[in-house]
Enzyme design. Structure first.
Site, short mmCIF file in Angstrom:
data_model
loop_
_atom_site.label_atom_id
_atom_site.label_comp_id
_atom_site.label_asym_id
_atom_site.label_seq_id
_atom_site.Cartn_x
_atom_site.Cartn_y
_atom_site.Cartn_z
N SER A 198 0.86 -1.19 0.00
CA SER A 198 0.00 0.00 0.00
C SER A 198 0.89 1.24 0.00
O SER A 198 1.58 1.52 0.99
CB SER A 198 -0.89 0.00 1.24
OG SER A 198 -1.61 1.20 1.32
N HIS A 220 -1.15 -1.10 -4.18
CA HIS A 220 -2.45 -0.72 -3.62
C HIS A 220 -2.42 0.79 -3.42
O HIS A 220 -1.53 1.33 -2.76
CB HIS A 220 -2.65 -1.45 -2.29
CG HIS A 220 -3.96 -1.23 -1.63
ND1 HIS A 220 -5.11 -1.90 -1.97
CD2 HIS A 220 -4.32 -0.37 -0.64
CE1 HIS A 220 -6.11 -1.50 -1.19
NE2 HIS A 220 -5.65 -0.58 -0.37
N ASP A 235 -4.39 4.03 -2.08
CA ASP A 235 -5.49 4.44 -1.19
C ASP A 235 -5.91 5.87 -1.47
O ASP A 235 -5.17 6.81 -1.18
CB ASP A 235 -5.03 4.34 0.27
CG ASP A 235 -4.95 2.91 0.74
OD1 ASP A 235 -3.93 2.54 1.34
OD2 ASP A 235 -5.91 2.16 0.49
N MET A 294 -8.40 8.84 -0.54
CA MET A 294 -9.27 9.23 0.59
C MET A 294 -9.73 10.67 0.40
O MET A 294 -8.95 11.52 -0.05
CB MET A 294 -8.51 9.10 1.90
CG MET A 294 -8.01 7.70 2.17
SD MET A 294 -7.17 7.60 3.76
CE MET A 294 -6.36 6.01 3.60
N HIS A 331 -8.10 1.70 -4.23
CA HIS A 331 -9.07 1.55 -3.14
C HIS A 331 -9.68 2.93 -2.89
O HIS A 331 -9.02 3.81 -2.34
CB HIS A 331 -8.32 1.02 -1.91
CG HIS A 331 -9.17 0.84 -0.71
ND1 HIS A 331 -8.64 0.55 0.53
CD2 HIS A 331 -10.52 0.91 -0.53
CE1 HIS A 331 -9.62 0.44 1.42
NE2 HIS A 331 -10.76 0.64 0.80
N MET A 385 -11.68 5.22 -0.86
CA MET A 385 -12.33 5.47 0.43
C MET A 385 -12.94 6.88 0.34
O MET A 385 -12.43 7.85 0.95
CB MET A 385 -11.32 5.36 1.57
CG MET A 385 -10.96 3.91 1.88
SD MET A 385 -9.43 3.73 2.78
CE MET A 385 -8.28 3.83 1.41
N MET A 387 -11.61 -5.18 5.34
CA MET A 387 -10.79 -4.20 6.05
C MET A 387 -10.49 -4.75 7.45
O MET A 387 -11.41 -5.11 8.19
CB MET A 387 -11.52 -2.86 6.15
CG MET A 387 -11.64 -2.13 4.84
SD MET A 387 -10.06 -1.84 4.04
CE MET A 387 -9.31 -0.70 5.21
N ASP A 433 -6.76 -6.01 4.10
CA ASP A 433 -6.13 -4.70 4.06
C ASP A 433 -6.16 -4.06 5.45
O ASP A 433 -7.23 -3.89 6.03
CB ASP A 433 -6.91 -3.82 3.07
CG ASP A 433 -6.30 -2.46 2.86
OD1 ASP A 433 -6.95 -1.62 2.23
OD2 ASP A 433 -5.17 -2.23 3.33
C1 DX5 Z 1 -6.31 2.08 5.37
C2 DX5 Z 1 -5.87 1.65 3.98
C3 DX5 Z 1 -4.84 0.54 4.02
C4 DX5 Z 1 -3.62 0.90 4.86
C5 DX5 Z 1 -2.61 -0.20 4.86
O1 DX5 Z 1 -7.38 2.98 5.23
O2 DX5 Z 1 -6.95 1.19 3.22
O3 DX5 Z 1 -4.45 0.23 2.69
O4 DX5 Z 1 -3.04 2.06 4.34
O5 DX5 Z 1 -1.51 0.22 5.65
P1 DX5 Z 1 -1.00 -0.73 6.84
O6 DX5 Z 1 -0.64 -2.04 6.17
O7 DX5 Z 1 0.19 -0.01 7.40
O8 DX5 Z 1 -2.14 -0.88 7.79
ZN ZN Z 2 -6.51 0.29 1.29
#
Ligand code: DX5
Ligand code: ZN
Length: 237
Positions: free
Chosen positions: A21, A46, A48, A50, A79, A81, A153, A193
């Site tokens: 990630s 991955h 993220d 947000m 991903h 969010m 999650m 994740d």
């Molecule tokens: C959290 C994300 C994950 C997270 C993973 O909202 O969706 O992808 O960043 O990071 P670690 O592995 O450090 O929890």
């Molecule tokens: Zn994620």
């Protein structure tokens, strides 16, 4: 459906996948950090996204995905969010093209679920649905055969470096049972994740996970290749 198996000399080998990630990477050298995990043998990256509404954090958006797509990255597992992911799904697929392999939306953020999943798949991209830790599996009842990936999650979304939520193991086991009772042609992958590290990845794999997202579990270690190789040994892949 995404090919879940590698056929080697006629024998079916189940290949489990590792997806670092990038939110946990050093953003001042993001291009190099992606290159380094690619060279370390990562299967996907991955990404993220947000929006500061669905989660209390604001990370990367369209310009970042455009930039990542420029450097021939590993397949991108995006991903979202964000609230109303139906508005942005196509944009991320287009701006990350042709590297977007999977686009995952949060079930808690999407009212037009059936159409959004159909729309993602219409672009030849795998469709994933993410469930927060408190979201029960029965939200999947009507859409499970449509999905390519269910993202479990294992932390509350929003930040890297959080503590793995132990009840996730039972949830993954239950989901594995449900999926294994489906027609093989319809079975989605189970992706996990949040808080996935060397000290829990085997338990999560034994519970039935197929794809492992790891942010700080990889980026906070000194040698990405050693970490990824160690993870592969632990998950038998
Ligand atoms: C959290 C994300 C994950 C997270 C993973 O909202 O969706 O992808 O960043 O990071 P670690 O592995 O450090 O929890
Ligand atoms: Zn994620």
């Amino acid at each position: 459906m995404y090919t879940r198996f590698l056929i080697l000399k006629g024998k079916i080998i189940m290949k489990k996948l590792i997806a670092p990630s990038v939110i946990a990477a050093d953003f001042s050298i993001l291009g190099k950090e992606v290159e380094d995990v690619k060279n370390a043998g990562a299967d996907w990256i991955h990404v993220d996204v947000m929006d500061g509404h669905f989660v209390p954090n604001l990370t990367m958006g369209i310009p970042s995905v455009q930039a990542l797509a420029k450097n021939d990255p590993p397949p991108m597992d995006i991903h979202l969010m964000i609230d109303n992911p139906e508005i942005f799904a196509e944009v991320f697929i287009r701006e990350g093209s042709p590297h977007v392999k999977l686009l995952t939306i949060q079930v808690e953020a999407c009212t037009l679920l059936h159409n959004t999943i159909t729309n993602i798949k219409s672009h030849g991209v795998m469709a994933g649905l993410a469930l927060n830790p408190a979201t029960p599996l029965n939200v999947l009842n009507q859409v499970l055969p449509m999905l390519d990936v269910v993202l479990v999650m294992c932390v509350e979304p929003g930040f890297a470096g959080q503590q793995f939520i132990e009840s996730s193991v039972g949830k993954i086991k239950e989901l594995r049972k449900i999926i294994d009772s489906m027609d093989p042609a319809d079975r989605p992958l189970i992706e996990v994740d949040g808080g996935i590290k060397l000290d829990n990845i085997k338990r999560v794999s034994d519970a039935g996970a197929d794809v492992f997202v790891s942010g700080s579990g990889i980026y906070a270690t000194d040698n990405y290749t050693e970490t990824v190789n160690e993870m592969r040994k632990l998950i038998g892949s």
